[in-house]
Design a protein around this motif. Structure first.
Motif, PDB file in Angstrom:
ATOM      1  N   HIS A  97       0.813  -1.211   0.000  1.00  0.00           N
ATOM      2  CA  HIS A  97       0.000   0.000   0.000  1.00  0.00           C
ATOM      3  C   HIS A  97       0.852   1.269   0.000  1.00  0.00           C
ATOM      4  CE1 HIS A  97      -3.569  -2.440   0.651  1.00  0.00           C
ATOM      5  NE2 HIS A  97      -2.982  -3.018   1.690  1.00  0.00           N
ATOM      6  N   ASP A  98       2.048   1.178   0.549  1.00  0.00           N
ATOM      7  CA  ASP A  98       2.968   2.322   0.573  1.00  0.00           C
ATOM      8  C   ASP A  98       4.394   1.784   0.549  1.00  0.00           C
ATOM      9  OD1 ASP A  98       4.435   4.605   0.942  1.00  0.00           O
ATOM     10  OD2 ASP A  98       3.631   5.094   2.932  1.00  0.00           O
ATOM     11  N   ALA A  99       4.957   1.733  -0.642  1.00  0.00           N
ATOM     12  CA  ALA A  99       6.278   1.110  -0.835  1.00  0.00           C
ATOM     13  C   ALA A  99       7.406   1.856  -0.129  1.00  0.00           C
ATOM     14  CB  ALA A  99       6.592   1.007  -2.327  1.00  0.00           C
ATOM     15  N   ALA A 100       7.154   3.105   0.253  1.00  0.00           N
ATOM     16  CA  ALA A 100       8.205   3.904   0.885  1.00  0.00           C
ATOM     17  C   ALA A 100       8.015   4.040   2.394  1.00  0.00           C
ATOM     18  CB  ALA A 100       8.257   5.291   0.247  1.00  0.00           C
ATOM     19  N   ASN A 101       7.068   3.310   2.971  1.00  0.00           N
ATOM     20  CA  ASN A 101       6.787   3.449   4.398  1.00  0.00           C
ATOM     21  C   ASN A 101       7.977   2.998   5.240  1.00  0.00           C
ATOM     22  OD1 ASN A 101       5.598   2.033   7.085  1.00  0.00           O
ATOM     23  ND2 ASN A 101       4.366   3.802   6.521  1.00  0.00           N
ATOM     24  N   GLN A 102       8.549   3.925   5.998  1.00  0.00           N
ATOM     25  CA  GLN A 102       9.771   3.647   6.745  1.00  0.00           C
ATOM     26  C   GLN A 102       9.570   2.622   7.854  1.00  0.00           C
ATOM     27  OE1 GLN A 102      12.365   4.804   4.552  1.00  0.00           O
ATOM     28  NE2 GLN A 102      13.238   4.632   6.589  1.00  0.00           N
ATOM     29  N   GLU A 103       8.427   2.691   8.514  1.00  0.00           N
ATOM     30  CA  GLU A 103       8.163   1.773   9.626  1.00  0.00           C
ATOM     31  C   GLU A 103       8.136   0.329   9.133  1.00  0.00           C
ATOM     32  OE1 GLU A 103       5.307   1.627  13.606  1.00  0.00           O
ATOM     33  OE2 GLU A 103       4.743   2.877  11.885  1.00  0.00           O
ATOM     34  N   CYS A 104       7.492   0.112   7.989  1.00  0.00           N
ATOM     35  CA  CYS A 104       7.441  -1.237   7.418  1.00  0.00           C
ATOM     36  C   CYS A 104       8.796  -1.655   6.855  1.00  0.00           C
ATOM     37  CB  CYS A 104       6.372  -1.308   6.326  1.00  0.00           C
ATOM     38  SG  CYS A 104       4.675  -1.376   6.945  1.00  0.00           S
ATOM     39  N   LEU A 105       9.495  -0.726   6.223  1.00  0.00           N
ATOM     40  CA  LEU A 105      10.811  -1.035   5.665  1.00  0.00           C
ATOM     41  C   LEU A 105      11.797  -1.423   6.761  1.00  0.00           C
ATOM     42  CD1 LEU A 105      11.158   1.768   2.955  1.00  0.00           C
ATOM     43  CD2 LEU A 105      11.020  -0.693   2.522  1.00  0.00           C
ATOM     44  N   GLU A 106      11.801  -0.648   7.847  1.00  0.00           N
ATOM     45  CA  GLU A 106      12.704  -0.947   8.964  1.00  0.00           C
ATOM     46  C   GLU A 106      12.310  -2.256   9.642  1.00  0.00           C
ATOM     47  OE1 GLU A 106      12.712   2.433  11.525  1.00  0.00           O
ATOM     48  OE2 GLU A 106      13.595   3.764  10.005  1.00  0.00           O
ATOM     49  N   GLY A 107      11.008  -2.465   9.803  1.00  0.00           N
ATOM     50  CA  GLY A 107      10.533  -3.701  10.418  1.00  0.00           C
ATOM     51  C   GLY A 107      10.902  -4.914   9.585  1.00  0.00           C
ATOM     52  N   ARG A 108      10.743  -4.793   8.275  1.00  0.00           N
ATOM     53  CA  ARG A 108      11.096  -5.899   7.389  1.00  0.00           C
ATOM     54  C   ARG A 108      12.600  -6.175   7.443  1.00  0.00           C
ATOM     55  NH1 ARG A 108      10.014  -5.613   0.962  1.00  0.00           N
ATOM     56  NH2 ARG A 108      11.654  -4.056   1.168  1.00  0.00           N
ATOM     57  N   GLY A 109      13.397  -5.102   7.502  1.00  0.00           N
ATOM     58  CA  GLY A 109      14.845  -5.277   7.583  1.00  0.00           C
ATOM     59  C   GLY A 109      15.269  -6.002   8.847  1.00  0.00           C
ATOM     60  N   LYS A 110      14.696  -5.604   9.983  1.00  0.00           N
ATOM     61  CA  LYS A 110      15.004  -6.253  11.262  1.00  0.00           C
ATOM     62  C   LYS A 110      14.555  -7.714  11.247  1.00  0.00           C
ATOM     63  CE  LYS A 110      13.847  -4.205  15.061  1.00  0.00           C
ATOM     64  NZ  LYS A 110      13.028  -3.445  16.038  1.00  0.00           N
ATOM     65  N   THR A 111      13.399  -7.956  10.653  1.00  0.00           N
ATOM     66  CA  THR A 111      12.869  -9.320  10.606  1.00  0.00           C
ATOM     67  C   THR A 111      13.736 -10.211   9.733  1.00  0.00           C
ATOM     68  OG1 THR A 111      10.623  -8.461  10.914  1.00  0.00           O
ATOM     69  CG2 THR A 111      10.826 -10.712  10.107  1.00  0.00           C
ATOM     70  N   ARG A 112      14.134  -9.706   8.587  1.00  0.00           N
ATOM     71  CA  ARG A 112      15.002 -10.487   7.703  1.00  0.00           C
ATOM     72  C   ARG A 112      16.338 -10.798   8.370  1.00  0.00           C
ATOM     73  NH1 ARG A 112      14.148  -7.790   1.661  1.00  0.00           N
ATOM     74  NH2 ARG A 112      12.350  -9.066   1.066  1.00  0.00           N
ATOM     75  N   ALA A 113      16.847  -9.840   9.153  1.00  0.00           N
ATOM     76  CA  ALA A 113      18.103 -10.070   9.866  1.00  0.00           C
ATOM     77  C   ALA A 113      17.937 -11.204  10.875  1.00  0.00           C
ATOM     78  CB  ALA A 113      18.558  -8.787  10.564  1.00  0.00           C
ATOM     79  N   LYS A 114      16.796 -11.212  11.569  1.00  0.00           N
ATOM     80  CA  LYS A 114      16.526 -12.276  12.542  1.00  0.00           C
ATOM     81  C   LYS A 114      16.394 -13.629  11.857  1.00  0.00           C
ATOM     82  CE  LYS A 114      16.262 -10.871  16.864  1.00  0.00           C
ATOM     83  NZ  LYS A 114      17.053 -11.551  17.923  1.00  0.00           N
ATOM     84  N   ILE A 115      15.713 -13.631  10.717  1.00  0.00           N
ATOM     85  CA  ILE A 115      15.534 -14.880   9.971  1.00  0.00           C
ATOM     86  C   ILE A 115      16.886 -15.409   9.507  1.00  0.00           C
ATOM     87  CG2 ILE A 115      14.603 -15.860   7.836  1.00  0.00           C
ATOM     88  CD1 ILE A 115      12.203 -13.905   8.216  1.00  0.00           C
ATOM     89  N   SER A 116      17.758 -14.518   9.059  1.00  0.00           N
ATOM     90  CA  SER A 116      19.097 -14.928   8.621  1.00  0.00           C
ATOM     91  C   SER A 116      19.896 -15.508   9.781  1.00  0.00           C
ATOM     92  CB  SER A 116      19.848 -13.731   8.021  1.00  0.00           C
ATOM     93  OG  SER A 116      19.229 -13.292   6.834  1.00  0.00           O
ATOM     94  N   GLU A 117      19.764 -14.881  10.959  1.00  0.00           N
ATOM     95  CA  GLU A 117      20.461 -15.383  12.156  1.00  0.00           C
ATOM     96  C   GLU A 117      19.973 -16.780  12.509  1.00  0.00           C
ATOM     97  OE1 GLU A 117      20.030 -12.671  15.371  1.00  0.00           O
ATOM     98  OE2 GLU A 117      20.964 -10.991  14.315  1.00  0.00           O
ATOM     99  N   MET A 118      18.658 -16.964  12.457  1.00  0.00           N
ATOM    100  CA  MET A 118      18.094 -18.285  12.764  1.00  0.00           C
ATOM    101  C   MET A 118      18.546 -19.323  11.753  1.00  0.00           C
ATOM    102  SD  MET A 118      14.184 -17.919  14.134  1.00  0.00           S
ATOM    103  CE  MET A 118      13.557 -17.437  12.520  1.00  0.00           C
ATOM    104  N   ALA A 119      18.487 -18.950  10.470  1.00  0.00           N
ATOM    105  CA  ALA A 119      18.823 -19.899   9.412  1.00  0.00           C
ATOM    106  C   ALA A 119      20.272 -20.361   9.506  1.00  0.00           C
ATOM    107  CB  ALA A 119      18.557 -19.270   8.047  1.00  0.00           C
ATOM    108  N   SER A 120      21.141 -19.477   9.981  1.00  0.00           N
ATOM    109  CA  SER A 120      22.560 -19.819  10.081  1.00  0.00           C
ATOM    110  C   SER A 120      22.923 -20.417  11.429  1.00  0.00           C
ATOM    111  CB  SER A 120      23.414 -18.572   9.826  1.00  0.00           C
ATOM    112  OG  SER A 120      23.157 -17.579  10.808  1.00  0.00           O
ATOM    113  N   GLY A 121      21.914 -20.546  12.309  1.00  0.00           N
ATOM    114  CA  GLY A 121      22.162 -21.120  13.630  1.00  0.00           C
ATOM    115  C   GLY A 121      22.812 -20.169  14.607  1.00  0.00           C
ATOM    116  N   GLN A 122      22.806 -18.853  14.294  1.00  0.00           N
ATOM    117  CA  GLN A 122      23.460 -17.863  15.145  1.00  0.00           C
ATOM    118  C   GLN A 122      22.509 -17.235  16.163  1.00  0.00           C
ATOM    119  OE1 GLN A 122      25.292 -14.986  12.569  1.00  0.00           O
ATOM    120  NE2 GLN A 122      26.438 -16.518  11.420  1.00  0.00           N
ATOM    121  N   SER A 123      21.246 -17.617  16.115  1.00  0.00           N
ATOM    122  CA  SER A 123      20.262 -17.035  17.025  1.00  0.00           C
ATOM    123  C   SER A 123      19.678 -18.103  17.937  1.00  0.00           C
ATOM    124  CB  SER A 123      19.141 -16.360  16.226  1.00  0.00           C
ATOM    125  OG  SER A 123      18.093 -15.949  17.074  1.00  0.00           O
TER     126      SER A 123
END
Length: 230
Positions: free
Chosen positions: A125-151
């Motif tokens: 709905h809003d491709a430039a929404n900072q709150e969603c962009l930052e949230g997605r970035g943090k979430t992807r970082a967590k997913i990467s940590e989990m996938a690599s066994g670092q979390s």
């Protein structure tokens, strides 16, 4: 029985009339402003109370549900926050703040696959929404940590995910069981499977949910029988 049914109908009608008589958009706006003031002062229980009164006075105003969700998140009441986000979005599906706050509630309960979906929905709905962009970035970082066994979140996230009907359906699919078994034997097979859009979507959901992790030499996965969490 007929008399009881009529009595019940009368009571319901009275409650409806009382609720309608209580409606007052002006007072609702005042209570919303009070809630915002409490929120800014970090008085979150008071903010929830003011927003609740505002909703009683004008239940059709979508923004107040979103605001109350934000206060609930601050209080750690994530289930209540999710309910308010859903209510807000049922009234106004394109209200991006509600999508973002829905993502936040899922993020803090380690339901990262659902958080990612919520943020992505907001960005539609809003491709430039900072709150969603930052949230997605943090979430992807967590997913990467989990996938690599670092979390350390992987096990808890996986337990919660197994209670999700969508994840459970993927894990219960006979062909996906075959795919996961092949990946367990030969980790390089994941590259082959990721070329298939349908399988790739399901595998990415399992990775985001913490079901598939690559902490060792081969993919590890939470087994369907090891369900837990809430």
């Amino acid at each position: 029985p007929d008399t009881l049914a009529k009595l019940d109908a009368c009571e319901k009608e009275k409650k409806k009339m009382d609720a309608e008589a209580y409606l007052n958009p002006e007072i609702a706006a005042q209570k919303k402003d009070e809630g915002n003031t409490f929120f800014k002062a970090d008085k979150f229980p008071e903010a929830v109370a003011a927003y609740t009164e505002s909703i009683k006075r004008n239940p059709a105003e979508h923004t107040v549900y979103s605001n109350r969700a934000a206060a609930y998140i601050k209080l750690g009441a994530y289930n209540e926050a999710l309910e308010d986000c859903e209510k807000c979005l049922s009234i106004k599906p394109d209200f991006v703040r509600a999508h973002a706050r829905k993502g936040h509630a899922y993020f803090w309960t380690k339901q990262y696959h659902k958080a990612l979906q919520a943020y992505d929905e907001g960005l539609k709905h809003d491709a430039a929404n900072q709150e969603c962009l930052e949230g997605r970035g943090k979430t992807r970082a967590k997913i990467s940590e989990m996938a690599s066994g670092q979390s350390e979140d992987g096990e808890e996230a996986a337990r919660r995910a197994m209670a999700d009907p969508e994840i459970a359906a993927i894990m219960g699919d006979s062909y996906m069981q075959l795919v996961l078994g092949e990946m367990q034997k030969d980790p390089t097979r994941i590259q082959d499977y990721l070329r298939d859009p349908g399988i790739a979507e399901k595998l990415n959901k399992l990775i985001a949910a913490g079901i598939i992790r690559f902490g060792g030499q081969e993919p590890q996965q939470q087994q369907p029988g090891r369900r837990g969490g809430r």
